[in-house]
Design an enzyme around this catalytic site. Structure first.
Site, PDB file in Angstrom:
ATOM      1  N   PHE A   1     -12.352  -5.916  -2.144  1.00 27.50           N
ATOM      2  CA  PHE A   1     -12.540  -4.577  -2.497  1.00 27.50           C
ATOM      3  C   PHE A   1     -13.357  -3.687  -1.544  1.00 27.50           C
ATOM      4  O   PHE A   1     -14.033  -4.370  -0.740  1.00 27.50           O
ATOM      5  CB  PHE A   1     -13.308  -4.593  -4.188  1.00 27.50           C
ATOM      6  CG  PHE A   1     -12.280  -4.687  -5.177  1.00 27.50           C
ATOM      7  CD1 PHE A   1     -11.836  -3.680  -5.640  1.00 27.50           C
ATOM      8  CD2 PHE A   1     -11.995  -6.102  -5.533  1.00 27.50           C
ATOM      9  CE1 PHE A   1     -10.918  -4.148  -6.820  1.00 27.50           C
ATOM     10  CE2 PHE A   1     -11.307  -6.275  -6.873  1.00 27.50           C
ATOM     11  CZ  PHE A   1     -10.711  -5.305  -7.479  1.00 27.50           C
TER      12      PHE A   1
ATOM     13  N   ARG B   1       2.471   3.237 -12.940  1.00 32.42           N
ATOM     14  CA  ARG B   1       1.940   3.380 -11.611  1.00 32.42           C
ATOM     15  C   ARG B   1       2.425   4.287 -10.716  1.00 32.42           C
ATOM     16  O   ARG B   1       1.666   5.056  -9.822  1.00 32.42           O
ATOM     17  CB  ARG B   1       1.856   2.193 -10.869  1.00 32.42           C
ATOM     18  CG  ARG B   1       0.913   1.789  -9.866  1.00 32.42           C
ATOM     19  CD  ARG B   1       0.670   0.348  -9.203  1.00 32.42           C
ATOM     20  NE  ARG B   1      -0.033   0.210  -8.218  1.00 32.42           N
ATOM     21  CZ  ARG B   1       0.009  -0.357  -6.852  1.00 32.42           C
ATOM     22  NH1 ARG B   1       1.294  -0.571  -6.677  1.00 32.42           N
ATOM     23  NH2 ARG B   1      -1.023  -0.510  -6.299  1.00 32.42           N
TER      24      ARG B   1
ATOM     25  N   ILE C   1      -5.774   2.081  -4.122  1.00 36.74           N
ATOM     26  CA  ILE C   1      -5.190   1.838  -5.647  1.00 36.74           C
ATOM     27  C   ILE C   1      -4.919   0.592  -5.526  1.00 36.74           C
ATOM     28  O   ILE C   1      -4.151  -0.274  -4.777  1.00 36.74           O
ATOM     29  CB  ILE C   1      -3.947   2.560  -6.029  1.00 36.74           C
ATOM     30  CG1 ILE C   1      -3.650   2.226  -7.507  1.00 36.74           C
ATOM     31  CG2 ILE C   1      -2.838   2.438  -5.014  1.00 36.74           C
ATOM     32  CD1 ILE C   1      -2.433   3.007  -8.039  1.00 36.74           C
ATOM     33  N   SER C   2      -5.948  -0.400  -6.556  1.00 39.16           N
ATOM     34  CA  SER C   2      -5.780  -1.783  -6.155  1.00 39.16           C
ATOM     35  C   SER C   2      -4.098  -2.324  -6.827  1.00 39.16           C
ATOM     36  O   SER C   2      -3.381  -1.788  -7.346  1.00 39.16           O
ATOM     37  CB  SER C   2      -6.786  -2.609  -7.485  1.00 39.16           C
ATOM     38  OG  SER C   2      -7.924  -2.107  -6.942  1.00 39.16           O
ATOM     39  N   GLN C   3      -3.785  -3.545  -6.390  1.00 43.57           N
ATOM     40  CA  GLN C   3      -2.645  -4.174  -6.875  1.00 43.57           C
ATOM     41  C   GLN C   3      -2.615  -4.630  -8.167  1.00 43.57           C
ATOM     42  O   GLN C   3      -3.567  -4.716  -8.885  1.00 43.57           O
ATOM     43  CB  GLN C   3      -2.352  -5.489  -5.815  1.00 43.57           C
ATOM     44  CG  GLN C   3      -2.930  -6.502  -6.141  1.00 43.57           C
ATOM     45  CD  GLN C   3      -2.926  -7.814  -5.109  1.00 43.57           C
ATOM     46  OE1 GLN C   3      -3.632  -7.601  -4.027  1.00 43.57           O
ATOM     47  NE2 GLN C   3      -2.058  -8.587  -5.493  1.00 43.57           N
TER      48      GLN C   3
END
EC number: 2.1.1.77
Length: 216
Positions: free
Chosen positions: A206, A37, A63-65
C-alpha cells in the site's frame, strides 16, 4: 455474445477471481457484486475495471485490486449495526463496499479532490450511509469515535495510536504495517477489555500513511 451476456460473463469471472483468492463470505461477495468497480475507474483504465489489479487514480493514488478489497472487508467481520471508519478514501470503492455491510461509514481522505469526487459517486449511487471528508487520516475522526470497525488503506510503521484509541472494546481494525513499500503485513487488531490482540493476515503493498492534508 450480446453486451448483457458479456457483462454477466465478466461479473462471473470477477467473482470467481475473488473466491480463488480466499474470499468465502457470501455477504462480502454479494456486496462486491452490487458495487460496480467500473463506476470508480475512469479514462484510459476503465477497460481494466474488472481486472484483479490495482489501478492509478488522481493525486498519485491507486484503487486497490478487488481481491485485496474483499479480503480486508472479510477480515473486518462486519455486522449490520456497525459504525465504520475508513482511512484513505481514494476513489471511494472500498467505502462503497463497506456501506453495503454496515450501518454507517465515515471515510477520511487527505486529498480534498478525491474526497469530493468520492462523495459525488456515493450520491450518484444512492449510498446515503457513507460520508467522505477531507482530513488528516492519521488522527482518525475523534468527533465520531468510538468505532466498531476501522479500516486503514495506507501503510503505517505501527498501528497508529490515535486510531487504536478510537476503536470500541470488542472492535476490529485492519491495517497494513511496514516501514518499506516492498514488505508490508496486513494486521488484524482486536480490542479487548485489557488490551489489543494482533494477528498477521498476509503480505500486501500500500501507499504510506502520511500526516496532514495533501497538496492537490
Amino acid at each position: 455474445m450480446t453486451g448483457d451476456d458479456a457483462t454477466a460473463e465478466r461479473k462471473m469471472q470477477f467473482l470467481f477471481a475473488l473466491r480463488s483468492k480466499g474470499v468465502t463470505d457470501k455477504r462480502v461477495l454479494t456486496a462486491m457484486e452490487e458495487i460496480d468497480r467500473g463506476q470508480f475507474v475512469t479514462g484510459h483504465f476503465a477497460r481494466h475495471a474488472y481486472d484483479d489489479t490495482p489501478l492509478p487514480i488522481a493525486c498519485g493514488q491507486t484503487i486497490s485490486q478487488p481481491s485485496v478489497v474483499a479480503i480486508m472487508t472479510q477480515a473486518l467481520n462486519l455486522q449490520p449495526r456497525n459504525k465504520v471508519l475508513e482511512i484513505g478514501t481514494g476513489s471511494g470503492y472500498q467505502a462503497a463496499v463497506l456501506s453495503r455491510l454496515s450501518r454507517r461509514v465515515y471515510t477520511v481522505e487527505r486529498h480534498r479532490r478525491l474526497a469530493a469526487e468520492a462523495q459525488k459517486r456515493f450520491e450518484a449511487l444512492g449510498l446515503t450511509n457513507v460520508t467522505a471528508m477531507a482530513a488528516d487520516g492519521s488522527r482518525g475522526l475523534p468527533d465520531q469515535a468510538p468505532f466498531d470497525r476501522i479500516l486503514v488503506t495506507a501503510a503505517a510503521e505501527d498501528p497508529p495510536g490515535p486510531l487504536l484509541a478510537q476503536l470500541r472494546v470488542g472492535g476490529i481494525m485492519i491495517v497494513p504495517v511496514g516501514q518499506s513499500d516492498t514488505v508490508q503485513r496486513l494486521i488484524k487488531v482486536t480490542r479487548g477489555e485489557t488490551g489489543f490482540d494482533y494477528e498477521e493476515l498476509r503480505q500486501v503493498r500500500f501507499v504510506p500513511l502520511l500526516e496532514g492534508l495533501g497538496q492537490d
